[in-house]
Design a protein around this motif. Structure first.
Motif, mmCIF file in Angstrom:
data_model
loop_
_atom_site.group_PDB
_atom_site.id
_atom_site.type_symbol
_atom_site.label_atom_id
_atom_site.label_comp_id
_atom_site.label_asym_id
_atom_site.label_seq_id
_atom_site.Cartn_x
_atom_site.Cartn_y
_atom_site.Cartn_z
ATOM 1 N N GLY A 23 -13.838 45.538 -35.632
ATOM 2 C CA GLY A 23 -12.793 45.673 -36.638
ATOM 3 C C GLY A 23 -11.953 46.917 -36.417
ATOM 4 O O GLY A 23 -12.473 47.984 -36.087
ATOM 5 N N ASP B 256 -12.605 36.903 -38.810
ATOM 6 C CA ASP B 256 -11.143 36.858 -38.794
ATOM 7 C C ASP B 256 -10.641 35.905 -37.712
ATOM 8 O O ASP B 256 -9.596 35.254 -37.879
ATOM 9 C CB ASP B 256 -10.560 38.258 -38.533
ATOM 10 C CG ASP B 256 -10.768 39.204 -39.708
ATOM 11 O OD1 ASP B 256 -10.871 38.713 -40.842
ATOM 12 O OD2 ASP B 256 -10.840 40.423 -39.473
ATOM 13 N N TRP C 209 -10.639 42.931 -34.130
ATOM 14 C CA TRP C 209 -10.792 42.206 -35.382
ATOM 15 C C TRP C 209 -12.189 41.599 -35.401
ATOM 16 O O TRP C 209 -12.924 41.716 -34.415
ATOM 17 C CB TRP C 209 -9.698 41.148 -35.572
ATOM 18 C CG TRP C 209 -9.679 39.998 -34.599
ATOM 19 C CD1 TRP C 209 -10.303 38.793 -34.737
ATOM 20 C CD2 TRP C 209 -8.962 39.909 -33.349
ATOM 21 N NE1 TRP C 209 -10.029 37.962 -33.673
ATOM 22 C CE2 TRP C 209 -9.208 38.623 -32.809
ATOM 23 C CE3 TRP C 209 -8.136 40.788 -32.648
ATOM 24 C CZ2 TRP C 209 -8.666 38.194 -31.592
ATOM 25 C CZ3 TRP C 209 -7.603 40.365 -31.444
ATOM 26 C CH2 TRP C 209 -7.867 39.095 -30.925
ATOM 27 N N THR C 210 -12.572 40.993 -36.477
ATOM 28 C CA THR C 210 -13.931 40.485 -36.601
ATOM 29 C C THR C 210 -13.997 39.020 -36.164
ATOM 30 O O THR C 210 -12.970 38.321 -36.099
ATOM 31 C CB THR C 210 -14.436 40.586 -38.045
ATOM 32 O OG1 THR C 210 -13.637 39.723 -38.875
ATOM 33 C CG2 THR C 210 -14.328 42.020 -38.563
ATOM 34 N N TYR D 72 -16.222 41.786 -30.572
ATOM 35 C CA TYR D 72 -15.359 41.971 -31.745
ATOM 36 C C TYR D 72 -15.633 43.325 -32.384
ATOM 37 O O TYR D 72 -16.778 43.755 -32.508
ATOM 38 C CB TYR D 72 -15.590 40.861 -32.771
ATOM 39 C CG TYR D 72 -15.153 39.512 -32.293
ATOM 40 C CD1 TYR D 72 -13.851 39.068 -32.503
ATOM 41 C CD2 TYR D 72 -16.030 38.670 -31.601
ATOM 42 C CE1 TYR D 72 -13.437 37.822 -32.055
ATOM 43 C CE2 TYR D 72 -15.632 37.420 -31.148
ATOM 44 C CZ TYR D 72 -14.336 37.005 -31.378
ATOM 45 O OH TYR D 72 -13.915 35.781 -30.938
ATOM 46 N N TRP E 14 -0.431 38.202 -37.069
ATOM 47 C CA TRP E 14 -1.595 37.882 -36.242
ATOM 48 C C TRP E 14 -1.191 36.877 -35.170
ATOM 49 O O TRP E 14 -0.375 35.985 -35.410
ATOM 50 C CB TRP E 14 -2.718 37.286 -37.093
ATOM 51 C CG TRP E 14 -3.473 38.280 -37.913
ATOM 52 C CD1 TRP E 14 -3.370 38.497 -39.248
ATOM 53 C CD2 TRP E 14 -4.459 39.211 -37.440
ATOM 54 N NE1 TRP E 14 -4.208 39.505 -39.644
ATOM 55 C CE2 TRP E 14 -4.898 39.968 -38.549
ATOM 56 C CE3 TRP E 14 -5.003 39.491 -36.186
ATOM 57 C CZ2 TRP E 14 -5.860 40.971 -38.447
ATOM 58 C CZ3 TRP E 14 -5.958 40.486 -36.080
ATOM 59 C CH2 TRP E 14 -6.380 41.216 -37.189
#
Length: 847
Positions: free
Chosen positions: A191, A342, A338-339, A189, A313
């Motif tokens: 961001g 998320d 993305w994290t 992941y 999303w």
């Protein structure tokens, strides 16, 4: 190798189940080989009885790609044993046993001939994508199977699907589950930050140092693909060992093939793709996926009747599908922009398309099939009923269905054109034969993507003008305009199909710019009657649509020079939606459309509220087309203008006294507490025809109206019995123990209240109940100076508790007034103490 695919050992069972049960659900995980192995195996099944198989794919690109791959497997060309049919492109022959089609093609065939002669099996591939066409095609196919084609087989295939729910819908069909074949994919992941193109470029740089496999990047749309690709090409230093490619639905076929095959120079491929690569397509050599986590989703706004394209999303299911693309042939990695936090917030699955798109084509299809209304349709997933009703209203406006929701002859013809009902209605209502050709070109142009790479204007007439030049001078048009050659060829091909269906003589006509300017706006108005738009003010880029919504052009668009336009494509933003496609129209063409125009007289009071002024108004939906003042309003016209006056002035136009106001408030309050007729100022204005106008038909002037005592007319709304209940349960006054009458206030945000001197309620041991003993009367107890000192709805509790603190405080402020230590024994009446004229000694002597 074929034997390595997990689906191979399930093939005999699949064929056997279809032969016996006629319907089957196959849940096969990614990499199982369902799309390539199952259809080729089944074409030789005995129960097929020499009939062919139709296999549905959600996208044109996937349909062509799978057909080419399967034909190659058989050592044949496409169109022999394996063929395909997609919009404006068809390769089949009399020898075709397996035809790959897009879902809309099947739905159209079912309408033309429900028996589907020569077809023995329909395969719904990648059904988890749940496009609206796949839902409707399955619904109609089940109807055919159950009513007229018992020998028709149905196979639903998907990687991720609610098998129990689908099986129940398909009359409890059997289910086969097959594992997939994939290699481990390492998920990381990262961001994305605010600059997507930089984040993508950084992720590519990280991935290049790994195993040398190809890189697949998922992005939401073509604009993001272009920006990210350009940024990567300019900022990566290893470009001679790389080949940068794009992949999306509108990409030319030769460029698609370059993406799907190995690079001839053995360079590492970096592929920038939309979600078209999420399922169906297998891209050789991919070992790394970079996922933006975003996709473009078409959303329908029922208020405006327009679509908007939102960037959203993706779901967890889509994220899993995308990551799996890196592990088809070897171990891989997926970099998610993305994290991990998320990721937990993502939906498990995205909403079915039927819940969020324009339903007009679907509603027409279901009505033509014989369904009568929303409730009677056998939905797999029900769309919002409100969307259905709005689409039904549009079809009625276009003349495609009648008042009983039955398709008209025009509606039956429209369905066969395989166009949106708006465009089909436009073509079928053109009166001049020559304009049918122009209408076909216009409908084709609207149905395709923009034929320009870029433009300073959204004017659709400009695009039609480029099309005219292209028809007679291709090279000249390509030099003069930023034309997408493949798109314009698709438009011409679709236009020819429509002309054939409408029986138009095939002679090519080149329309002049003057002809286009004169006719395009009028044609568009017949397809989009609620999207006529009028410029809000001189120098503004904003327009008001006939449906009440606002839209805006970019500041430098030449269309800003026109006061009137017809919008055929825009987004449905809350305030000012951006226009993507429109055409100018002249006022004469609008005024000639008598069916849409509303003629009415409007009246209001002048600024001094002493005189009535009027105007004749011609409107088109929410737009005022023209208006002119009415010179003199005669007394005989007074009654006819009352409705307009009340709409503007409200009940203040009447002799609306405090008595009227109080009575209305009491009725409204009581109706909220018990079972009693509801009443409000709004409802009174809405029902003037019932309670007021019949009783004032003798009034012919403003002065006479304002002199009329309206109270008796108002109270007559209630029956005699209802009036008795109102007076009993919502009384106008409270009678104190000392027999004083105090008005009760009925206000909006508090219970009924009476303001009274504290000493006047001595002897009132508890708060009286009203509204059939459901509400306590609220007391605002006053000091001798008539200022509030306590507010309570519970007098009994007040006498036992708060009173003593109040009395202590009041004795020092008002020593001449009564503040007894035993309020329950005190007598109601005057606040001030009685004056005594006899001495205590004299009183003793008298006794």
């Amino acid at each position: 190798m074929k034997e390595e695919l997990p689906i191979i050992k399930f093939l005999p069972e699949i064929s056997e189940q279809l032969g016996a049960a006629r319907s089957l659900i196959l849940q096969a995980e990614p990499g199982a080989g369902k799309s390539t192995e199952v259809p080729l195996y089944l074409i030789n099944s005995d129960w097929l009885d020499s009939k062919k198989i139709i296999m549905l794919e959600p996208r044109r690109m996937a349909a062509r790609n799978i057909a080419n791959y399967l034909a190659h497997r058989l050592g044949e060309k496409v169109g022999e044993t394996v063929g395909y049919s997609v919009k404006n492109d068809k390769k089949v022959s009399e020898h075709t046993k397996l035809e790959i089609v897009t879902e809309g093609v099947l739905a159209n065939r079912l309408q033309i001939d429900p028996e589907l002669p020569g077809t023995g099996l329909i395969i719904f591939d990648e059904f988890h994508e749940r496009s609206i066409y796949s839902d409707i095609a399955l619904m109609l196919s089940l109807e055919v199977q159950q009513s007229i084609r018992e020998d028709l087989r149905l196979l639903v295939m998907s990687a991720t699907i609610d098998t129990e729910y689908i099986a129940q819908y398909m009359n409890f069909s059997p289910v086969i589950k097959c594992p997939g074949r994939s290699y481990p994919v390492k998920i990381s992941y990262k961001g994305a930050g605010y600059d997507l193109k930089k984040s993508v470029c950084d992720a590519i740089n990280d991935a290049l140092s790994k195993d040398g496999g190809d890189i697949l990047i998922f992005l939401p749309g073509q604009a993001e693909i272009r920006k990210c690709r350009e940024y990567a090409e300019n900022n990566l230093g290893q470009t001679k060992y790389l080949v940068f490619l794009s992949l999306y639905g509108a990409l030319p076929i030769d460029m698609q093939e370059q993406v799907l095959s190995s690079d001839s120079a053995r360079r590492q491929k970096v592929i920038f793709s939309t979600n078209v690569a999420e399922t169906s397509l297998t891209i050789e050599g991919v070992s790394c996926v970079i996922d933006s986590g975003l996709e473009k989703v078409l959303m329908y706004d029922p208020t405006s009747g327009m679509n908007r394209l939102d960037t959203c999303w993706i779901s967890k299911a889509s994220a899993t599908q995308r990551a799996g693309r890196a592990g088809r042939l070897q171990q891989g990695q997926c970099i998610r922009l993305w994290t991990e936090r998320d990721n937990q917030k993502l939906q498990d699955f995205k909403d079915e398309e039927i819940k969020r798109v324009d339903l007009a084509p679907t509603v027409l299809e279901t009505l033509l099939w014989g369904y009568k209304d929303y409730a009677g349709i056998k939905w797999l997933t029900s769309p919002p009923k409100h969307h259905f009703e709005i689409s039904l209203a549009l079809l009625s406006t276009l003349g495609l269905v009648d008042k009983l929701n039955k398709p008209t002859k025009l509606g039956q013809r429209a369905s066969k054109l395989n166009l949106h009902p708006r465009l089909a209605a436009m073509l079928l209502t053109i009166q001049e034969p020559e304009l049918v050709t122009l209408g076909c070109e216009l409908a084709s142009l609207i149905s395709e993507r923009d034929l320009f790479y870029s433009s300073d204007s959204v004017d659709i007439t400009q695009r039609l003008s480029a099309l005219q030049e292209y028809k007679v001078n291709k090279s000249g048009a390509l030099h003069s305009y930023p034309i997408k050659r493949q798109t314009v060829e698709a438009i011409i091909k679709e236009s020819k199909r429509l002309k054939r269906m409408l029986g138009v003589f095939p002679r090519e006509i080149e329309f002049s710019l003057e002809q286009l300017n004169r006719n395009v706006g009028t044609l568009l108005l017949s397809a989009y009657p609620e999207r006529l738009a009028k410029k809000r003010s001189s120098g503004s880029s904003g327009y008001l649509l006939a449906n009440g919504r606002g839209v805006v052009l970019t500041e430098h668009d030449p269309l800003n020079n026109f006061d009137w336009i017809v919008v055929c494509d825009c987004d449905a933003q809350k305030k000012e939606g951006r226009v993507y496609s429109a055409s100018p129209i002249d006022l004469a063409s609008i005024v000639s459309n008598k069916k849409q125009l509303i003629y009415k007289n409007e009246y209001k009071l002048d600024n001094n509220k002493t005189k009535i002024v009027g105007r004749e108004v011609v409107s088109y939906g929410a737009i005022t087309v023209s208006e002119k003042p009415i010179a003199n309003i005669q007394k005989s016209q007074f009654q006819s203008c009352l409705a307009s006056l009340f709409k503007v002035e409200g009940l203040s136009l009447l002799n609306w006294t405090e008595k009227c106001e109080s009575w209305t408030q009491r009725v409204k309050w009581l109706s909220e507490k018990i079972n009693f007729p509801s009443l409000s100022k709004e409802s009174l204005l809405d029902s003037l025809d019932n309670w007021l106008l019949p009783y004032i038909n003798h009034i012919n002037s403003l002065q006479a109206l304002r002199s009329l005592d309206v109270y008796p007319i108002l109270t007559a709304i209630l029956s005699y019995e209802e009036q008795k209940i109102l007076n009993l349960e919502a009384p106008t006054h409270y009678i104190t123990p000392s027999e004083k009458s105090i008005k009760i206030r009925y206000e909006k945000y508090q219970e009924p209240t009476v303001s009274v001197l504290l000493q006047e309620v001595f002897g009132e041991l508890k708060s009286p109940m009203i509204a059939k003993n459901t509400v306590r009367l609220r007391f605002e107890l006053l000091s001798p100076a008539k200022r509030p000192i306590q507010i309570t709805s519970d007098l009994a509790n007040f006498w036992e508790t708060s009173y003593f603190d109040v009395a202590k405080d009041m004795r020092s402020k008002y020593p001449k007034h009564r503040w007894p230590d035993e309020p329950l024994k005190a007598k109601a009446g005057r606040s001030i103490k009685s004056k005594c004229i006899f001495s205590p000694a004299l009183i003793t002597q008298l006794h």
